[in-house]
Write a protein that holds these residues in place. Sequence first.
Motif, short mmCIF file in Angstrom:
data_model
loop_
_atom_site.label_atom_id
_atom_site.label_comp_id
_atom_site.label_asym_id
_atom_site.label_seq_id
_atom_site.Cartn_x
_atom_site.Cartn_y
_atom_site.Cartn_z
N ALA A 1 0.80 -1.23 0.00
CA ALA A 1 0.00 0.00 0.00
C ALA A 1 0.83 1.28 0.00
CB ALA A 1 -0.96 -0.01 1.19
N PRO A 2 1.90 1.41 0.81
CA PRO A 2 2.65 2.67 0.80
C PRO A 2 3.31 2.98 -0.54
CG PRO A 2 3.12 1.42 2.80
CD PRO A 2 2.37 0.50 1.89
N GLN A 3 3.45 1.97 -1.41
CA GLN A 3 4.07 2.20 -2.72
C GLN A 3 3.12 2.85 -3.71
OE1 GLN A 3 5.78 -1.52 -4.11
NE2 GLN A 3 6.21 -2.17 -2.01
N ARG A 4 1.82 2.85 -3.39
CA ARG A 4 0.86 3.37 -4.35
C ARG A 4 -0.12 4.37 -3.75
NH1 ARG A 4 -1.07 -2.07 -3.41
NH2 ARG A 4 -2.95 -1.98 -2.13
N THR A 5 0.03 4.69 -2.47
CA THR A 5 -0.96 5.52 -1.79
C THR A 5 -0.32 6.73 -1.13
OG1 THR A 5 -2.21 3.51 -1.29
CG2 THR A 5 -2.84 5.51 -0.10
N THR A 6 -0.92 7.88 -1.36
CA THR A 6 -0.55 9.09 -0.65
C THR A 6 -1.53 9.28 0.50
OG1 THR A 6 0.36 10.16 -2.62
CG2 THR A 6 -0.33 11.61 -0.83
N TYR A 7 -1.01 9.61 1.69
CA TYR A 7 -1.91 9.79 2.82
C TYR A 7 -1.31 10.75 3.83
CZ TYR A 7 1.14 6.36 5.14
OH TYR A 7 2.22 5.70 5.66
N GLU A 8 -2.19 11.32 4.66
CA GLU A 8 -1.75 12.15 5.78
C GLU A 8 -2.80 12.05 6.88
OE1 GLU A 8 -3.50 16.44 4.15
OE2 GLU A 8 -1.33 16.07 4.24
N GLY A 9 -2.36 12.21 8.11
CA GLY A 9 -3.31 12.08 9.20
C GLY A 9 -2.67 12.27 10.56
N ASP B 1 -6.99 -0.91 6.06
CA ASP B 1 -7.96 -0.11 5.32
C ASP B 1 -8.54 -0.91 4.16
OD1 ASP B 1 -9.36 2.33 4.71
OD2 ASP B 1 -7.96 2.60 3.03
N ALA B 2 -9.87 -1.01 4.10
CA ALA B 2 -10.51 -1.82 3.07
C ALA B 2 -10.29 -1.26 1.67
CB ALA B 2 -12.02 -1.93 3.35
N GLN B 3 -10.12 0.05 1.56
CA GLN B 3 -9.94 0.68 0.25
C GLN B 3 -8.51 0.58 -0.24
OE1 GLN B 3 -10.94 4.85 0.11
NE2 GLN B 3 -10.13 5.11 -1.96
N THR B 4 -7.54 0.87 0.61
CA THR B 4 -6.15 0.96 0.16
C THR B 4 -5.24 -0.13 0.72
OG1 THR B 4 -5.52 2.39 2.02
CG2 THR B 4 -6.39 3.47 0.04
N GLY B 5 -5.61 -0.74 1.83
CA GLY B 5 -4.77 -1.72 2.49
C GLY B 5 -3.86 -1.15 3.56
N LEU B 6 -3.84 0.16 3.74
CA LEU B 6 -2.96 0.77 4.73
C LEU B 6 -3.28 0.26 6.14
CD1 LEU B 6 -2.91 4.48 3.54
CD2 LEU B 6 -1.00 2.85 3.46
N VAL B 7 -2.26 0.15 6.98
CA VAL B 7 -2.45 -0.23 8.37
C VAL B 7 -2.98 0.98 9.12
CG1 VAL B 7 -1.38 -1.11 10.46
CG2 VAL B 7 -0.58 -1.90 8.22
N LEU B 8 -4.24 0.92 9.52
CA LEU B 8 -4.86 2.03 10.23
C LEU B 8 -4.69 1.92 11.74
CD1 LEU B 8 -8.25 2.28 8.29
CD2 LEU B 8 -6.16 3.64 7.94
N ARG B 9 -4.54 0.69 12.21
CA ARG B 9 -4.42 0.46 13.65
C ARG B 9 -3.63 -0.83 13.86
NH1 ARG B 9 -9.69 -0.37 17.66
NH2 ARG B 9 -8.57 -1.07 19.53
N VAL C 1 -6.61 9.60 2.57
CA VAL C 1 -5.80 8.82 1.65
C VAL C 1 -6.28 9.02 0.23
CG1 VAL C 1 -5.36 7.07 3.40
CG2 VAL C 1 -7.24 6.75 1.81
N ARG C 2 -5.36 8.79 -0.71
CA ARG C 2 -5.73 8.78 -2.13
C ARG C 2 -4.76 7.89 -2.87
NH1 ARG C 2 -2.62 12.17 -5.38
NH2 ARG C 2 -1.29 13.68 -4.28
N ASP C 3 -5.26 7.11 -3.79
CA ASP C 3 -4.41 6.27 -4.62
C ASP C 3 -3.70 7.13 -5.65
OD1 ASP C 3 -5.12 3.95 -3.33
OD2 ASP C 3 -6.83 3.58 -4.65
N VAL C 4 -2.55 6.70 -6.07
CA VAL C 4 -1.83 7.38 -7.14
C VAL C 4 -1.54 6.37 -8.24
CG1 VAL C 4 -0.79 9.10 -5.63
CG2 VAL C 4 0.38 6.95 -6.01
N ALA C 5 -1.54 6.85 -9.47
CA ALA C 5 -1.34 5.95 -10.60
C ALA C 5 0.10 5.45 -10.68
CB ALA C 5 -1.73 6.66 -11.90
N GLU C 6 1.06 6.36 -10.45
CA GLU C 6 2.45 5.98 -10.56
C GLU C 6 3.22 6.58 -9.39
OE1 GLU C 6 3.99 7.19 -14.28
OE2 GLU C 6 2.66 5.92 -15.47
#
Length: 368
Positions: A63-71, A174-182, A203-208
């Motif tokens: 997930a971290p290879q394809r997802t931008t997130y902040e929180g 996370d069901a949408q991106t797979g990120l570890v939320l907890r 979070v948001r997915d990125v194409a590349e």
Amino acid sequence: MRRPPPLVGAAVVLGSLVLLVALLLEAGEPPRVDDARRGSGGQGPDPVVEPEAWRLLERAAEAPQRTTYEGTQFVSAWASDSTTSQVLQVSHSPGGGTTWQPAGRGTHRPAAVHTSSHAADPSILGVGAVGLMARHYSLAVAGAARVAGRSADVVEARRPGQDADEVVARFWLDAQTGLVLRREVYDTRGRTTRASAYVEVAVRDVAEPQEAAEADVGRAWAEAIDGPALRRMQAYGWDCPDRLPGPLPLVDARRGGAGKGIVHLSYADGVASISVFQQRGTLDGDKLQGYRRETVAGRAVWVSPEVPRRVVWAADDMVFTLVADAPERTVERAVSALHGGTDAGGGGPMDRLARGLDRVASWFNPFE
């Protein structure tokens, strides 16, 4: 001439455990039974890995290879004599790495720390983080939940065999991106010992992947050490065991620092991890600000009560710094296993080891 011990500040300590997880990231198939047995030294029953649990955890690793997130993330640790908590502002972009900033204001607020997304291949154990976990624990899907307003799949890691009902860790993905939320890790009595969770996250997915940003920390030292080289080093007084009590197998070994005089050994089982830094020199415990002198496994050491647990000691002209995301008892046994005696003599200079975000280490995201 006395050499100083390892100067392991916020950048190195933070990078060590976060990078340890990055070093393990590899995709692959669920492990065969023989692979699982090798992870536990061929002893005990085989872990049982549900294919769906494997798929979800591998998705989390990618997930971290394809997802931008902040929180905003809350991390806590419970020890026998203390509780430590901290709130962090986290931002991540693929290729660009991750930045952590302690929440709050004030003149003494620690600076933000950035770790690169660059990862190197493990020098010792060529297996991914999920494969490493599956060698030691049974993995199963345990339902669904919500974290920070987002739907999540829950995966449990259990100790195989007679302790099959003993949950070692839970991951909310996370069901949408797979990120570890907890993430929560438990002791043998089921009590939470380490936990992290997002209070809010976007979070948001990125194409590349984006172009990788340069970073001062979080990159593996380029000089990897293989098994034969470690055995030669042992003949010259370096402590380089194949595993630490847990059991935690050695997964990576590198040399770096000024003059490449520091050896960094990484041990992990997919849930717990320990980084060990070694450098020839002497230790002046009076210069360790924020540390207290204790006896661990019958040895005089200096311990930081913050997160993650850090232990510093000297033995036979060698200074050890141990940084752990592991149970308290595992840390004590690791100190005992690394060396049979300690030398509390003073002399060499020691910069402050505890600064800023080294307090929370790999708890940000175990698959990042």
